[in-house]
Design an enzyme around this catalytic site. Structure first.
Site, PDB file in Angstrom:
ATOM      1  N   ARG A 294       0.832  -1.208   0.000  1.00  0.00           N
ATOM      2  CA  ARG A 294       0.000   0.000   0.000  1.00  0.00           C
ATOM      3  C   ARG A 294       0.862   1.252   0.000  1.00  0.00           C
ATOM      4  O   ARG A 294       0.593   2.201  -0.722  1.00  0.00           O
ATOM      5  CB  ARG A 294      -0.910   0.013   1.234  1.00  0.00           C
ATOM      6  CG  ARG A 294      -2.335  -0.374   0.914  1.00  0.00           C
ATOM      7  CD  ARG A 294      -3.225  -0.263   2.131  1.00  0.00           C
ATOM      8  NE  ARG A 294      -2.674  -1.022   3.236  1.00  0.00           N
ATOM      9  CZ  ARG A 294      -3.352  -1.939   3.933  1.00  0.00           C
ATOM     10  NH1 ARG A 294      -4.601  -2.199   3.626  1.00  0.00           N
ATOM     11  NH2 ARG A 294      -2.793  -2.574   4.932  1.00  0.00           N
ATOM     12  N   VAL A 376      -3.493 -23.021   6.583  1.00  0.00           N
ATOM     13  CA  VAL A 376      -3.905 -23.732   7.800  1.00  0.00           C
ATOM     14  C   VAL A 376      -2.665 -24.396   8.401  1.00  0.00           C
ATOM     15  O   VAL A 376      -1.966 -25.140   7.715  1.00  0.00           O
ATOM     16  CB  VAL A 376      -4.967 -24.811   7.497  1.00  0.00           C
ATOM     17  CG1 VAL A 376      -5.529 -25.361   8.806  1.00  0.00           C
ATOM     18  CG2 VAL A 376      -6.083 -24.263   6.625  1.00  0.00           C
ATOM     19  N   GLY A 428       4.330 -10.531  14.890  1.00  0.00           N
ATOM     20  CA  GLY A 428       3.888 -10.860  13.518  1.00  0.00           C
ATOM     21  C   GLY A 428       2.952 -12.057  13.464  1.00  0.00           C
ATOM     22  O   GLY A 428       2.781 -12.649  12.405  1.00  0.00           O
ATOM     23  N   GLU A 431      -3.538 -11.234  12.920  1.00  0.00           N
ATOM     24  CA  GLU A 431      -4.086 -10.695  11.674  1.00  0.00           C
ATOM     25  C   GLU A 431      -4.038  -9.168  11.730  1.00  0.00           C
ATOM     26  O   GLU A 431      -3.887  -8.575  12.809  1.00  0.00           O
ATOM     27  CB  GLU A 431      -5.539 -11.162  11.509  1.00  0.00           C
ATOM     28  CG  GLU A 431      -5.690 -12.655  11.356  1.00  0.00           C
ATOM     29  CD  GLU A 431      -4.920 -13.219  10.173  1.00  0.00           C
ATOM     30  OE1 GLU A 431      -5.171 -12.810   9.024  1.00  0.00           O
ATOM     31  OE2 GLU A 431      -4.041 -14.061  10.400  1.00  0.00           O
ATOM     32  N   ASP A 442     -10.670 -16.402  12.555  1.00  0.00           N
ATOM     33  CA  ASP A 442      -9.539 -17.015  11.847  1.00  0.00           C
ATOM     34  C   ASP A 442      -9.560 -18.542  12.019  1.00  0.00           C
ATOM     35  O   ASP A 442      -9.373 -19.290  11.058  1.00  0.00           O
ATOM     36  CB  ASP A 442      -8.226 -16.430  12.380  1.00  0.00           C
ATOM     37  CG  ASP A 442      -7.014 -17.011  11.679  1.00  0.00           C
ATOM     38  OD1 ASP A 442      -6.713 -16.584  10.560  1.00  0.00           O
ATOM     39  OD2 ASP A 442      -6.379 -17.909  12.263  1.00  0.00           O
ATOM     40  N   LYS A 446     -10.046 -21.461   9.107  1.00  0.00           N
ATOM     41  CA  LYS A 446      -9.150 -22.619   8.943  1.00  0.00           C
ATOM     42  C   LYS A 446      -9.932 -23.919   9.042  1.00  0.00           C
ATOM     43  O   LYS A 446      -9.703 -24.858   8.259  1.00  0.00           O
ATOM     44  CB  LYS A 446      -8.037 -22.570   9.993  1.00  0.00           C
ATOM     45  CG  LYS A 446      -7.041 -21.440   9.728  1.00  0.00           C
ATOM     46  CD  LYS A 446      -6.141 -21.205  10.919  1.00  0.00           C
ATOM     47  CE  LYS A 446      -5.094 -20.149  10.610  1.00  0.00           C
ATOM     48  NZ  LYS A 446      -4.442 -19.634  11.814  1.00  0.00           N
TER      49      LYS A 446
HETATM   50  P1  NDP Z   1       0.687  -7.925   7.008  1.00  0.00           P
HETATM   51  O1  NDP Z   1      -0.443  -7.039   7.415  1.00  0.00           O
HETATM   52  O2  NDP Z   1       1.894  -7.974   7.842  1.00  0.00           O
HETATM   53  O3  NDP Z   1       1.146  -7.528   5.517  1.00  0.00           O
HETATM   54  C1  NDP Z   1       0.240  -7.245   4.495  1.00  0.00           C
HETATM   55  C2  NDP Z   1       1.001  -6.689   3.301  1.00  0.00           C
HETATM   56  O4  NDP Z   1       0.105  -6.498   2.237  1.00  0.00           O
HETATM   57  C3  NDP Z   1       1.672  -5.360   3.549  1.00  0.00           C
HETATM   58  O5  NDP Z   1       2.859  -5.315   2.782  1.00  0.00           O
HETATM   59  C4  NDP Z   1       0.651  -4.351   3.001  1.00  0.00           C
HETATM   60  O6  NDP Z   1       1.257  -3.155   2.547  1.00  0.00           O
HETATM   61  C5  NDP Z   1       0.111  -5.127   1.831  1.00  0.00           C
HETATM   62  N1  NDP Z   1      -1.270  -4.797   1.501  1.00  0.00           N
HETATM   63  C6  NDP Z   1      -2.381  -5.094   2.211  1.00  0.00           C
HETATM   64  N2  NDP Z   1      -3.487  -4.667   1.552  1.00  0.00           N
HETATM   65  C7  NDP Z   1      -3.065  -4.103   0.424  1.00  0.00           C
HETATM   66  C8  NDP Z   1      -3.715  -3.486  -0.676  1.00  0.00           C
HETATM   67  N3  NDP Z   1      -5.035  -3.356  -0.720  1.00  0.00           N
HETATM   68  N4  NDP Z   1      -2.965  -3.035  -1.707  1.00  0.00           N
HETATM   69  C9  NDP Z   1      -1.635  -3.132  -1.669  1.00  0.00           C
HETATM   70  N5  NDP Z   1      -0.956  -3.710  -0.663  1.00  0.00           N
HETATM   71  C10 NDP Z   1      -1.661  -4.183   0.378  1.00  0.00           C
HETATM   72  O7  NDP Z   1       0.042  -9.378   6.823  1.00  0.00           O
HETATM   73  P2  NDP Z   1       0.737 -10.798   7.057  1.00  0.00           P
HETATM   74  O8  NDP Z   1       1.989 -10.853   6.289  1.00  0.00           O
HETATM   75  O9  NDP Z   1       0.745 -11.115   8.491  1.00  0.00           O
HETATM   76  O10 NDP Z   1      -0.365 -11.780   6.413  1.00  0.00           O
HETATM   77  C11 NDP Z   1      -0.508 -11.891   5.017  1.00  0.00           C
HETATM   78  C12 NDP Z   1      -1.455 -13.054   4.735  1.00  0.00           C
HETATM   79  O11 NDP Z   1      -0.919 -14.248   5.267  1.00  0.00           O
HETATM   80  C13 NDP Z   1      -2.832 -12.890   5.381  1.00  0.00           C
HETATM   81  O12 NDP Z   1      -3.801 -13.448   4.528  1.00  0.00           O
HETATM   82  C14 NDP Z   1      -2.713 -13.722   6.660  1.00  0.00           C
HETATM   83  O13 NDP Z   1      -3.965 -14.198   7.107  1.00  0.00           O
HETATM   84  C15 NDP Z   1      -1.852 -14.857   6.162  1.00  0.00           C
HETATM   85  N6  NDP Z   1      -1.111 -15.555   7.194  1.00  0.00           N
HETATM   86  C16 NDP Z   1      -0.369 -14.860   8.107  1.00  0.00           C
HETATM   87  C17 NDP Z   1       0.384 -15.517   9.044  1.00  0.00           C
HETATM   88  C18 NDP Z   1       1.195 -14.794  10.049  1.00  0.00           C
HETATM   89  O14 NDP Z   1       1.781 -15.441  10.917  1.00  0.00           O
HETATM   90  N7  NDP Z   1       1.305 -13.484   9.978  1.00  0.00           N
HETATM   91  C19 NDP Z   1       0.407 -16.992   9.107  1.00  0.00           C
HETATM   92  C20 NDP Z   1      -0.408 -17.638   8.091  1.00  0.00           C
HETATM   93  C21 NDP Z   1      -1.124 -16.932   7.188  1.00  0.00           C
HETATM   94  P3  NDP Z   1       1.519  -1.932   3.571  1.00  0.00           P
HETATM   95  O15 NDP Z   1       2.523  -2.444   4.574  1.00  0.00           O
HETATM   96  O16 NDP Z   1       2.058  -0.852   2.724  1.00  0.00           O
HETATM   97  O17 NDP Z   1       0.205  -1.629   4.220  1.00  0.00           O
HETATM   98  N1  HSE Z   2      -3.197 -14.830  12.819  1.00  0.00           N
HETATM   99  C1  HSE Z   2      -2.969 -16.199  12.491  1.00  0.00           C
HETATM  100  C2  HSE Z   2      -2.657 -16.961  13.734  1.00  0.00           C
HETATM  101  C3  HSE Z   2      -1.822 -16.313  11.535  1.00  0.00           C
HETATM  102  O1  HSE Z   2      -2.298 -16.329  14.732  1.00  0.00           O
HETATM  103  O2  HSE Z   2      -2.783 -18.183  13.739  1.00  0.00           O
HETATM  104  C4  HSE Z   2      -1.567 -17.737  11.096  1.00  0.00           C
HETATM  105  O3  HSE Z   2      -2.609 -18.204  10.300  1.00  0.00           O
END
Ligand code: NDP
Ligand code: HSE
Length: 583
Positions: A294, A376, A428, A431, A442, A446
């Site tokens: 973003r 998941v 990290g 969500e 969440d 899953k």
């Molecule tokens: P974050 O919020 O840390 O990162 C999201 C990223 O996507 C950022 O770089 C953000 O940019 C970008 N972004 C979000 N929306 C937009 C948009 N509309 N346009 C452009 N860029 C966008 O999320 P996570 O990395 O934690 O999670 C990512 C996915 O992985 C999610 O679906 C989550 O459920 C899944 N997940 C996460 C886990 C975890 O441990 N964190 C584990 C398993 C799955 P900017 O920083 O500029 O806002």
């Molecule tokens: N927010 C999710 C969790 C990330 O804590 O399990 C992994 O899916």
């Protein structure tokens, strides 16, 4: 022999990593990824490691400088230190990505050798001790090249001795294969660095391998493999292809040259940044478009990040990796990519749960594929386990939200709810809106995906009963502990006789000895009951950058191999031919 009870339904693979792939400390993550690939394929792994490149030579030089013409037994004491150091680093790297790993030293596993202290031969292993460790871990990391010795205490196995260690472990543990991971993807008839059209053996005999693999595989190890009837594979990190060395005639062909895949990475947050590191670690395989975020300014490095979708998707990418978060918008992007025949990888359980049918239908129609292992379980390979059980499942229960498990762990230590949520965000795990974790949406997402994969039944997340964690107090968590119980958020689903599914997400007090009760911090644990009543345990870290990015990148590598496989189908093996030495 493998102990059937301890081995369970898992096959054992011995993987050997020499100093051609362990050049520096920075190489351990790539090796951990390779090991994880086997774990998620349902194998237990004994990982046999060499010292880092140059370390054994430098130890031998040091032995000479300090000890002069010292007895070989004393030199061996120092020469083996590189392997012990490397095994410890390897286990640490595995822990970081959420794989349950331990190390064993030669004296802990009764690994005994005989002969010259600097060129010994292995003669005994306490396989029951190794299987006992494999029972509680996915991976046992062992130092190659060294063993116990009746006269000298400890000894080494000669140059390239880690190959011999690997073959010996495979033979004594009854592994179904031993894979030697090198910096080339098999045994070639000529040096592929000198002749880009060199042919690679897909299979060959032990005798042919001894001749052709000079300098690549220790000859003593090949002789031991032949004597014990052990099948050796020689492969590179991440490669689908391998040279199989067994009682087989030579077959060789010119391998297809992998084209670099164009990758669109959408999102570079907690997970995306880890995936980007992995993608950049394989410039030979991947060319990454500007990454969609973003606020590109936040990320620095102008040109590498963009807020423009068209720039992120420029050049019709082969692979689209979606890590944005949300449900409908990312699903739209994935549907468009699948429609164009791309391979799609995501960790987005909300999008997969809500748009499961359309994503799969679009993948099939467009000729692409969608992979979502990390959605998941994070690094815990629950979806792969269900796929292996092929519908032979009656129930699944598990701790499937890392943030909630982390919160409950902290509440039991007396933290306030808000402090624990803040910390989960900083780590990290949470969500973008932690309410999705705390209110169990969440976990329901899953569970909905699990139900699809286990039973082929559509049960949308909003139809799953769920309980929020908001009412759980530190006092309640601590009172449970005092009673010998542990509070856990548990998702459960069960196939009923009429074919329908009972499913719920609840906060429950489990006895401390319950297999789910031991899940710590961000860990996930699943118990899968099959139709015979057998319970399969799947453990791993369920949230956080490295476990999740590792699962995502394992999907990326699967997609890369799938695309390469299509190219490989065109390559036909030539007939067996006389061998030339690999320079
Ligand atoms: P974050 O919020 O840390 O990162 C999201 C990223 O996507 C950022 O770089 C953000 O940019 C970008 N972004 C979000 N929306 C937009 C948009 N509309 N346009 C452009 N860029 C966008 O999320 P996570 O990395 O934690 O999670 C990512 C996915 O992985 C999610 O679906 C989550 O459920 C899944 N997940 C996460 C886990 C975890 O441990 N964190 C584990 C398993 C799955 P900017 O920083 O500029 O806002
Ligand atoms: N927010 C999710 C969790 C990330 O804590 O399990 C992994 O899916």
């Amino acid at each position: 022999m493998a102990n059937e009870d301890q081995a369970g339904d898992k096959r054992l693979c011995v993987l050997k990593f020499g100093s051609s792939v362990l050049g520096t400390e920075a190489d351990y993550p790539a090796v951990a990824l390779e090991i994880y690939r086997h774990v998620r394929d349902g194998e237990k792994v004994v990982a046999v490691v060499s010292a880092l490149a140059g370390q054994t030579d430098s130890l031998l030089d040091q032995a000479e400088r300090v000890g002069g013409a010292a007895p070989d037994g004393l030199v061996a004491r120092l020469a083996r230190v590189g392997e012990l150091h490397s095994a410890a680093l390897m286990a640490l790297a595995l822990s970081k990505v959420g794989v349950r790993a331990c190390t064993m030293d030669p004296d802990e596993m009764g690994l005994v050798a005989e002969g010259d202290p600097l060129d010994s031969n292995l003669v005994a292993l306490d396989s029951a001790a190794v299987w006992a460790k494999l029972d509680a871990h996915e991976v046992v990391v062992v130092p190659g090249f060294t063993a116990q010795h009746a006269e000298h205490g400890v000894v080494t196995l000669g140059r390239g001795g880690t190959d011999l260690s690997a073959v010996f472990f495979a033979a004594r543990l009854d592994a179904h294969r031993v894979r030697l991971i090198k910096d080339v993807d098999g045994v070639y008839a000529e040096d592929p660095a000198k002749n880009p059209n060199a042919e690679r053996f897909s299979q060959m005999s032990y005798a042919e391998a001894t001749e052709a693999s000079s300098g690549l595989i220790q000859p003593k190890a090949i002789r031991a493999a032949e004597a014990e009837d052990v099948l050796i594979e020689v492969a590179a990190l991440g490669s689908a292809e391998a040279t199989t060395i067994a009682h087989l005639p030579a077959v060789r062909s010119c391998p297809p040259k992998p084209e670099r895949l164009r990758v669109a990475l959408l999102g570079c947050g907690a997970v995306g940044a880890g995936v980007l590191t992995y993608l950049h670690s394989r410039p030979d395989l991947f060319e990454v478009n500007p990454v969609l975020v973003r606020r590109p300014a936040k990320y620095g490095e102008p040109g590498r990040y963009t807020a423009q979708l068209t720039e992120a998707l420029a050049g019709k990418p082969d692979l689209v990796v979606e890590l944005l978060g949300g449900a409908d918008h990312p699903a739209e992007l994935m549907l468009a990519a699948l429609h164009d025949g791309a391979q799609v990888v995501t960790a987005n359980k909300a999008a997969v749960a809500k748009h499961y049918d359309s994503l799969h239908a679009c993948a099939e129609a467009g000729g692409g594929a969608i992979r979502y292992s990390a959605a998941v379980g994070g690094g815990a390979p629950i979806l792969e386990t269900l796929a292996r059980l092929e519908g032979d499942v009656v129930a699944v229960e598990g701790v499937m939200n890392g943030t909630c498990n982390y919160l409950l762990s902290r509440l039991a230590e007396g933290w306030t709810f808000d402090d624990a949520v803040r910390q989960a965000q900083e780590l990290g795990y949470a969500e973008a809106d932690p309410a999705a974790d705390v209110d169990s949406h969440d976990a329901a997402d899953k569970l909905s995906v699990l139900i699809r994969e286990a039973f082929g039944v559509a049960l949308l997340p909003d139809r799953i009963a769920k309980e929020s964690l908001r009412d759980v107090t530190p006092e309640a968590a601590q009172a449970a502990l005092a009673r010998g119980e542990v509070l856990k958020q548990v998702g459960r689903c069960r196939l009923l006789e009429d074919g329908s599914i009972a499913a719920e997400v609840r906060v429950v007090a489990l006895p401390a000895a319950h297999p789910l009760a031991g899940a710590r911090n961000e860990e996930n644990r699943f118990l899968v009951t099959d139709t015979s009543g057998k319970v399969h345990e799947v453990f791993g870290k369920g949230a956080g950058r490295w476990p999740t990015a590792t699962a995502v990148f394992a999907d990326v590598m699967d997609a890369q191999r799938a695309l390469l496989g299509r190219v490989a189908q065109a390559a036909t093996p030539t007939q067996a031919a006389p061998l030339k030495l690999l320079a």
